[in-house]
Design an enzyme around this catalytic site. Structure first.
Site, mmCIF file in Angstrom:
data_model
loop_
_atom_site.group_PDB
_atom_site.id
_atom_site.type_symbol
_atom_site.label_atom_id
_atom_site.label_comp_id
_atom_site.label_asym_id
_atom_site.label_seq_id
_atom_site.Cartn_x
_atom_site.Cartn_y
_atom_site.Cartn_z
ATOM 1 N N ASP A 154 9.854 17.864 -4.688
ATOM 2 C CA ASP A 154 10.329 16.494 -4.903
ATOM 3 C C ASP A 154 10.426 16.208 -6.402
ATOM 4 O O ASP A 154 10.033 15.152 -6.879
ATOM 5 C CB ASP A 154 9.386 15.491 -4.212
ATOM 6 C CG ASP A 154 10.002 14.090 -4.140
ATOM 7 O OD1 ASP A 154 9.247 13.109 -3.970
ATOM 8 O OD2 ASP A 154 11.236 13.966 -4.307
ATOM 9 N N VAL A 181 -0.784 2.328 -7.402
ATOM 10 C CA VAL A 181 -1.508 2.962 -8.503
ATOM 11 C C VAL A 181 -1.932 1.886 -9.490
ATOM 12 O O VAL A 181 -1.115 1.057 -9.891
ATOM 13 C CB VAL A 181 -0.633 4.012 -9.208
ATOM 14 C CG1 VAL A 181 -1.346 4.560 -10.434
ATOM 15 C CG2 VAL A 181 -0.307 5.155 -8.250
ATOM 16 N N LYS A 195 -5.021 5.950 -7.646
ATOM 17 C CA LYS A 195 -4.029 5.843 -6.570
ATOM 18 C C LYS A 195 -4.800 5.411 -5.326
ATOM 19 O O LYS A 195 -5.679 6.127 -4.861
ATOM 20 C CB LYS A 195 -3.369 7.202 -6.356
ATOM 21 C CG LYS A 195 -2.094 7.191 -5.554
ATOM 22 C CD LYS A 195 -1.441 8.572 -5.691
ATOM 23 C CE LYS A 195 -0.270 8.774 -4.787
ATOM 24 N NZ LYS A 195 0.317 10.133 -4.947
ATOM 25 N N GLY A 240 5.414 2.850 -0.857
ATOM 26 C CA GLY A 240 4.934 3.215 0.485
ATOM 27 C C GLY A 240 3.584 2.616 0.768
ATOM 28 O O GLY A 240 3.347 1.452 0.516
ATOM 29 N N PHE A 241 2.660 3.485 1.213
ATOM 30 C CA PHE A 241 1.336 2.964 1.564
ATOM 31 C C PHE A 241 0.343 3.204 0.453
ATOM 32 O O PHE A 241 -0.843 3.348 0.688
ATOM 33 C CB PHE A 241 0.864 3.631 2.867
ATOM 34 C CG PHE A 241 1.739 3.255 4.023
ATOM 35 C CD1 PHE A 241 2.697 4.133 4.506
ATOM 36 C CD2 PHE A 241 1.670 1.973 4.573
ATOM 37 C CE1 PHE A 241 3.545 3.771 5.539
ATOM 38 C CE2 PHE A 241 2.518 1.600 5.604
ATOM 39 C CZ PHE A 241 3.452 2.499 6.096
HETATM 40 C C1 LIG Z 1 4.989 3.687 -15.076
HETATM 41 N N1 LIG Z 1 4.007 3.663 -16.134
HETATM 42 C C2 LIG Z 1 4.174 2.957 -17.288
HETATM 43 C C3 LIG Z 1 3.074 3.180 -18.045
HETATM 44 BR BR1 LIG Z 1 2.804 2.454 -19.724
HETATM 45 C C4 LIG Z 1 2.199 4.023 -17.386
HETATM 46 C C5 LIG Z 1 2.825 4.298 -16.194
HETATM 47 C C6 LIG Z 1 2.267 5.153 -15.132
HETATM 48 O O1 LIG Z 1 2.735 5.089 -14.038
HETATM 49 N N2 LIG Z 1 1.230 5.984 -15.486
HETATM 50 C C7 LIG Z 1 0.565 6.849 -14.628
HETATM 51 N N3 LIG Z 1 -0.456 7.613 -15.080
HETATM 52 N N4 LIG Z 1 -0.933 8.378 -14.058
HETATM 53 C C8 LIG Z 1 -0.212 8.079 -12.961
HETATM 54 C C9 LIG Z 1 0.724 7.141 -13.287
HETATM 55 C C10 LIG Z 1 1.544 6.835 -12.109
HETATM 56 N N5 LIG Z 1 1.047 7.756 -11.076
HETATM 57 C C11 LIG Z 1 1.686 7.931 -9.864
HETATM 58 O O2 LIG Z 1 1.228 8.682 -9.016
HETATM 59 N N6 LIG Z 1 2.851 7.233 -9.689
HETATM 60 C C12 LIG Z 1 3.667 7.449 -8.471
HETATM 61 C C13 LIG Z 1 5.105 7.214 -8.853
HETATM 62 N N7 LIG Z 1 6.019 7.821 -7.857
HETATM 63 C C14 LIG Z 1 7.333 8.048 -8.462
HETATM 64 C C15 LIG Z 1 8.306 7.962 -7.325
HETATM 65 C C16 LIG Z 1 7.614 7.282 -6.202
HETATM 66 C C17 LIG Z 1 6.200 6.946 -6.678
HETATM 67 C C18 LIG Z 1 3.206 6.534 -7.370
HETATM 68 C C19 LIG Z 1 2.855 7.098 -6.158
HETATM 69 C C20 LIG Z 1 2.455 6.274 -5.111
HETATM 70 C C21 LIG Z 1 2.420 4.880 -5.294
HETATM 71 C C22 LIG Z 1 2.768 4.332 -6.539
HETATM 72 C C23 LIG Z 1 3.179 5.161 -7.585
HETATM 73 C C24 LIG Z 1 -0.122 8.483 -11.561
HETATM 74 C C25 LIG Z 1 -1.299 8.708 -10.744
HETATM 75 C C26 LIG Z 1 -0.475 9.828 -11.151
#
Ligand SMILES: Cn1cc(Br)cc1C(=O)Nc1[nH]nc2c1CN(C(=O)N[C@H](CN1CCCC1)c1ccccc1)C21CC1
Length: 345
Positions: free
Chosen positions: A132, A25, A40, A21-22
């Site tokens: 969700d 991360v 984010k 979306g908008f």
């Molecule tokens: C995928 N991945 C692989 C490794 Br290694 C670490 C990660 C990772 O995402 N780590 C991580 N740590 N903290 C966060 C994340 C991802 N993350 C997220 O908030 N990720 C979400 C993922 N959602 C799942 C369904 C739709 C979007 C996101 C929200 C908006 C835009 C992009 C991503 C946070 C901040 C809370």
């Protein structure tokens, strides 16, 4: 590499770890502690009428302090962007973990599911429903602990959890029948259904209701019928069936889940959802910060306990997590002028 002036000297952006979306991360380093964080970044202009959702997510995240909910560290708002600094989970999404292992054993599923129930029960105890819940919104930290994320759709109905919600939201695959029918529904009941889908995904490695055609997907959800593979134990089948109840009134509640025999098998005590309150005064962390800013600890704590979610809040929480890990508590010096600018107002 786009430089964000607002983060200069405070966070070092490394790479993008998620897009949607908008928002995107990015993985970053919190300069003063050297700890990894997730930032984010949301472009305000693109958000449009989704802006209230961001405010709602921030309000919710600021009130959460739980071992199975991704911790908010800092919020930076500029003319054009929101920078939301959140706990970094280096284990990625539960979704990918399940795909990798095809499906999980009953005991591994139990370990994970107890953590999900603990986080959701905590949310509900504060009057919030996630709305969700799905494997993509459950992350693993480096110790394989689960963390819930994405509270943009969470709700805190004014009249408390007893008052109905109407907005249909979240992804249809995990949506409860009452949501699909657009009927009035109660947040907690919708979360229990989604947790049933999550438990099924853990144990079976597939989704109970799936179809590329949205209408046949809805029919399957409304029928409440799903495949029960032979390898599922009788107790697992019973638990899933009690969560994937089409009639929300017949659906098991989170309170009943906490002490359900399947969840407590071999573990005896019910799921503990009380939070380890991170807002407590920690002498070691306050002292390290006080000497770093060359002020007395009382003055340091007077600023910290306002929980402004500024850089000092982030530093404090990150020092706490270092201490919990048994790592040495130290702060690296920021460039002079920034250090002075960061002085406690
Ligand atoms: C995928 N991945 C692989 C490794 Br290694 C670490 C990660 C990772 O995402 N780590 C991580 N740590 N903290 C966060 C994340 C991802 N993350 C997220 O908030 N990720 C979400 C993922 N959602 C799942 C369904 C739709 C979007 C996101 C929200 C908006 C835009 C992009 C991503 C946070 C901040 C809370």
């Amino acid at each position: 590499m786009v430089r964000y002036a607002e983060l200069k000297g405070l966070y070092e952006i490394e790479k993008t770890i998620g897009c949607g979306g908008f928002a995107k991360v990015k993985l970053a380093t919190h300069v003063a502690t050297g700890e990894k964080v997730a930032v984010k970044i949301m472009n305000k202009t693109g958000l449009g009428d989704d802006l209230p959702r961001v405010k709602l997510e921030l309000k919710a995240l600021k009130s959460f302090s739980h071992q199975h909910i991704c911790k908010l560290y800092q919020v930076i708002e500029s003319e054009t962007h929101f920078f939301i600094v959140i706990e970094y989970c280096s284990g990625g999404e539960l979704f990918d973990h399940i795909v990798e292992k095809n499906r999980l054993s009953e005991s591994e599923s139990r370990t994970f599911f107890r953590q999900i129930v603990s986080g959701v029960a905590y949310l509900h105890s504060l009057g919030y429903a996630h709305r969700d819940l799905k494997p993509e919104n459950v992350l693993l930290d480096k110790d394989q602990n689960l963390k819930l994320i994405d509270f943009g759709l969470c709700a805190r109905p004014e009249g408390g959890m007893g008052s109905p919600l109407y907005t249909s939201c979240g992804s249809p695959t995990y949506a409860a029948p009452e949501l699909v029918l657009g009927k009035k529904y109660l947040g907690p009941e919708v979360d229990v259904w989604a947790m049933g889908v999550l438990l099924y995904a853990l144990l079976v490695g597939a989704l109970p209701f799936d179809d590329i055609n949205i209408d046949s997907l809805y029919k399957k959800i409304l029928s409440g019928k799903y495949a029960e593979p032979p390898f599922l134990s009788a107790e697992s089948k019973r638990l899933i069936a009690s969560m994937l109840q089409v009639d929300p009134k017949k659906r098991i509640t989170v309170q009943e889940l906490l002490s359900h025999p399947w969840l407590t098998l071999g573990i005896l005590d019910p799921v503990d959802y009380t939070s380890i309150d991170l807002r407590k005064y920690d002498k070691d962390c306050v002292d390290v910060m006080a000497s770093y800013y060359n002020v007395n600890p009382e003055r340091m704590w007077r600023h910290l306990k306002k929980w402004k979610y500024d850089y000092h809040t982030a530093t404090y929480f990150l020092l706490l997590s270092r201490k919990k890990r048994g790592a040495v508590l130290r702060l690296v010096s920021l460039p002079g002028q920034l250090h002075l600018k960061m002085r406690l107002e």
